[in-house]
Design an enzyme around this catalytic site. Structure first.
Site, short mmCIF file in Angstrom:
data_model
loop_
_atom_site.label_atom_id
_atom_site.label_comp_id
_atom_site.label_asym_id
_atom_site.label_seq_id
_atom_site.Cartn_x
_atom_site.Cartn_y
_atom_site.Cartn_z
N GLU A 76 0.81 -1.22 0.00
CA GLU A 76 0.00 0.00 0.00
C GLU A 76 0.85 1.26 0.00
O GLU A 76 0.46 2.27 -0.58
CB GLU A 76 -0.93 0.01 1.23
CG GLU A 76 -2.17 -0.82 1.02
CD GLU A 76 -3.44 0.00 1.11
OE1 GLU A 76 -4.19 0.01 0.12
OE2 GLU A 76 -3.68 0.61 2.16
N ASP A 77 1.97 1.23 0.67
CA ASP A 77 2.71 2.46 0.90
C ASP A 77 4.03 2.57 0.15
O ASP A 77 4.76 3.54 0.32
CB ASP A 77 2.98 2.63 2.41
CG ASP A 77 1.69 2.83 3.20
OD1 ASP A 77 0.69 3.20 2.56
OD2 ASP A 77 1.68 2.59 4.42
#
Ligand code: MN
Length: 502
Positions: A76-77
């Site tokens: 996600e990051d």
């Protein structure tokens, strides 16, 4: 790599060299992936995954789960995709990370329904499918709660509320007392700061007035048990947690004389029979408070908690709760569902299948408490969370339905009358056929008419739930009966009259 060694040392488990290699690879991979990113606290972002993995490792030192925890924020990051992780670490770890990412998307909608929170917890569990995903998510949340001070106040409150309403009850339901207590107290401080302060002062005062008496009782207990030849491993004291004290005070309208367990003494024994023997000799030497003996060994709590509780009068009329349990029961009270993984009977780890089976049993008992007997029986039909979709009412209430359900199933699930009076359905704001298959997280609004709907046999084909099918069949039967009767009426009255006329 000194840091990695420190990391490993903080997890009280002996890994094989192969296992250690996997963990190390995940550690370094995540560290590199998050390089340059900072948390609000100014620390390196990677520290978050590392700390979450330590929290998890203390409870549940399972290698794929640990690796997935270290890597949980990578897809996600960072630029690195889940596919890349799967290539590096295989499908099991990738699947766990994917589950955690999916869970991150389960959001509270603005529901006011009284079952809303309960439903949301179910949705949360259903989305994760694998118990390990929930354990990762809980340790992720634990670290975020421990470092909440660095984010803006309004966001703190939102996260703490969510923790109090969803995460802590799930930890409790899984029997992980340690996590539930800490999550509750961390949230309590943020969501209700005034009450927190008040409760804390109250507890500190009580402690001050009880401490001496407790120490003496503890000493006496040791003597008594020794003298009677009852084997025990240790006697410890535990102070009531603030949030649980607050809840109890609310229940008793702040009457502290009703609170008997500010301090509890805990006797840990080797065997169940020692527990009962200890109880007997305690009651011989200390006056028990009537009505305060609870045998959770014979009648475990729904989450599996086992222990004997009794309250006795100590010095100067002060009462104490005494909890008696075996070391295994104690292990379970703190580690819950995770205890089974590593502490099976001969000290051998249980298979993940067994743990998963227990997990499903827990879910079922949860279901049992929450819904009607019919629904519970329905839920026993295996796979009750796989192949299910979750659909929202316009108000944000959640209905869980089998995959392939239509607006017809939804309408009958909301209310029988709604089913009998439906004439159309809006799905995500658009008019759609009532026969169309619903998708997970659709928002469904049923359009109804005043008079009874005309239900055809096509409805049966589009209905998946037993509930809707039964109601449709009932309608069709009554309807057919109506027609038959009208035909009969026609035969017995109209026809003869017709003939008579002739
Ligand atoms: Mn995270």
């Amino acid at each position: 790599m000194k840091y990695f060694q420190d990391f490993l040392n903080s997890i009280p488990h002996k890994f094989t060299p192969e296992e250690e290699a996997v963990i190390k690879r995940a550690y370094e991979f995540a560290q590199k992936a998050h390089a340059g990113q900072k948390r609000k606290s100014g620390e390196d972002y990677f520290i978050h995954g590392r700390e979450a993995a330590i929290i998890l490792g203390k409870l549940f030192p399972d290698v794929p789960t640990l690796a997935a925890t270290l890597l949980h924020d990578v897809p996600e990051d960072t630029e690195i995709t889940l596919e890349e992780i799967e290539k590096q670490f295989g499908p099991e770890i990738a699947r766990l990370i994917d589950g955690v990412t999916q869970l991150g998307h389960v959001r509270m909608k603005n529901g006011k329904d009284k079952f809303y929170m309960e439903n949301l917890r179910k949705l949360f569990i259903a989305t994760s499918q694998d118990i390990r995903v929930i354990l990762i998510k809980l340790s992720d949340r634990m670290h975020n709660m421990r470092t909440l001070e660095f984010i803006p106040r309004d966001k703190q409150i939102r996260i703490a509320k969510e923790t109090l309403e969803i995460y802590a009850p799930i930890a409790g339901r899984l029997g992980i007392g340690n996590w539930k207590d800490e999550l509750e107290d961390l949230s309590f401080k943020v969501v209700f700061p005034k009450e927190y302060q008040k409760t804390k002062e109250l507890l500190e005062n009580e402690m001050a007035s009880r401490q001496d008496s407790m120490k003496e009782t503890q000493k006496n207990l040791v003597h008594i048990l020794h003298a009677e030849g009852i084997k025990f491993q240790e006697i410890t004291g535990r102070v009531k947690r603030l949030y649980s004290l607050h809840r109890k005070l609310q229940k008793y309208e702040s009457d502290i004389s009703k609170i008997h367990d500010f301090i509890a003494l805990r006797i840990i024994t080797k065997s169940t029979s020692d527990c009962y023997a200890a109880l007997g000799s305690i009651h011989k030497h200390f006056q028990p408070v009537p009505g305060r003996i609870k045998d959770f060994i014979a009648n475990p709590k729904p989450n599996g908690y086992q222990s004997i509780h009794t309250t006795v009068f100590g010095k100067a009329g002060k009462t104490f709760e005494i909890q008696i349990r075996t070391d295994l029961m104690h292990e379970e009270a703190e580690r819950g569902v995770a205890a089974h993984w590593f502490y099976a009977e001969e000290g051998k780890p249980e298979s993940s299948g067994r743990v998963q089976a227990k997990w499903f049993k827990e879910l079922q008992s949860w279901q049992e408490e929450a819904s009607s007997p019919e629904e519970f029986l329905e839920s026993l039909k295996i796979d009750f969370f796989r192949d299910r979709i979750f659909v929202f009412t316009p108000k944000g209430d959640i209905k869980d339905l089998p995959q392939g359900s239509s607006a017809i199933d939804f309408a009958f699930a909301v209310h029988t009358d709604l089913g009998y009076h439906m004439m159309g359905a809006k799905i995500n704001g658009k008019m759609r056929s009532i026969f169309d298959e619903l998708q997970n997280e659709d928002v469904v609004e049923i359009i109804k008419i005043k008079k009874e709907a005309v239900i055809s046999r096509d409805w049966l084909k589009a209905a998946r739930t037993q509930n809707a099918r039964n109601k449709i069949r009932h309608y069709l039967k009554e309807h057919d009966k109506g027609i038959l009767e009208r035909i009969k009426e026609l035969k017995s009255f109209s026809l003869p009259r017709f003939f008579r006329k002739k």
